[in-house]
Scaffold this active site. Structure first.
Site, short mmCIF file in Angstrom:
data_model
loop_
_atom_site.label_atom_id
_atom_site.label_comp_id
_atom_site.label_asym_id
_atom_site.label_seq_id
_atom_site.Cartn_x
_atom_site.Cartn_y
_atom_site.Cartn_z
N HIS A 155 -35.74 0.89 33.94
CA HIS A 155 -34.97 0.41 32.79
C HIS A 155 -33.76 -0.41 33.25
CE1 HIS A 155 -36.79 2.14 29.23
NE2 HIS A 155 -36.86 3.34 29.79
N CYS A 198 -35.72 -4.86 31.57
CA CYS A 198 -35.01 -5.61 30.55
C CYS A 198 -33.60 -5.95 31.04
CB CYS A 198 -34.90 -4.81 29.26
SG CYS A 198 -36.47 -4.65 28.39
#
Length: 271
Positions: free
Chosen positions: A165, A222
């Site tokens: 992440h 991301c």
């Protein structure tokens, strides 16, 4: 810490990593013809579009790269030791943020760099939350990054791979980021130890990079766009033909003579 990891919405497998390997190492076979940087990123975009992704693969660099030259993680000038730090975090047990493909990303990419680019197992540091490898907590991640930069010297090649992440945090240096946010990586102990901001990565990986060291970073997460704060960018949007200065950065503070050559190859994709 009130931060929660985003819900990956059931998607598994790193889109950026798996798509890149499909182009460069499909069925464990390298392409017969050499591909340019532009061709690789364009092929990635087309493959991702076919899978329903809308994000655009991008490449940032400390120095402008001729995008028509052959794509290679390790240039011919890098004749020294080849080192890598590879981090895969599935956030096992985290609800709703648990991922399902990050360990495979690392293992598949490790196979590629060893079989195609001659990296040796003894020079590859792997951090994964799988109970078998060292834990990818903040302390271990930063220590691994510092160690690989400290050990590398002119002629060496460095490859950094992160699958997990990423997030955005309010800029802690007033006015440094044009959008007011820092990009950050999420170690497995993010809730207690905090994130790893782009400022930290720049200070640890880019500033002290020795002259003559070639470093490539693949960030499959991301908000990875300017994670290393490198000033030149190429977007595989179908219209760009060359690298340009990234106007979202504080360029006055970043454009300087880098010791080595740093590249960040990334995609903003959920797993």
């Amino acid at each position: 810490n009130s931060f929660n990891l985003p819900d990956p919405a059931g998607r598994a497998g790193g889109a950026c990593t798996s798509t890149l390997l499909k182009i460069l190492y499909n069925d464990e076979t390298v392409p017969e013809d050499d591909l340019s940087f532009t061709q690789v990123l364009t092929a990635m975009r087309e493959d991702l579009e076919a899978k329903g992704y809308t994000q655009i693969p991008q490449l940032t660099s400390s120095n402008p790269i001729d995008m028509n030259t052959d794509f290679d993680l390790v240039p011919k000038t890098a004749t020294g030791t080849r080192r890598a730090v590879m981090i895969g975090i599935n956030y096992v047990g985290d609800n709703p943020g648990e991922l399902a493909g990050c360990h495979n990303d690392v293992l598949n990419m490790k196979s590629y760099i060893m079989n195609v680019h001659g990296f040796e197992d003894e020079n590859i540091t792997v951090l994964m939350d799988d109970g078998e490898h060292p834990v990818p907590n903040k302390e271990n991640m930063l220590a691994a990054y510092r160690k690989i930069i400290a050990e590398s010297e002119s002629g060496d090649a460095v490859f950094l791979h992160y699958s997990g992440h990423g997030t955005k945090l309010r800029d802690d240096d007033d006015g440094e980021e044009a959008d007011g946010y820092d990009e950050a990586l999420c170690p497995v102990d993010y809730s207690s130890a905090g994130m790893i901001r782009d400022d930290d990565l720049y200070d640890i990986l880019v500033k002290p990079l020795a002259p003559g060291v070639h470093m490539v970073s693949l960030m499959d997460c991301c908000h990875s766009g300017t994670i290393l704060d490198l000033p030149y960018i190429f977007k595989a949007d179908g219209s760009s033909e060359e690298m340009v200065l990234d106007e979202t950065l504080d360029l006055d503070g970043l454009i300087q003579q880098f010791g080595g050559a740093a590249m960040n190859f990334f995609g903003k994709f959920f797993k």
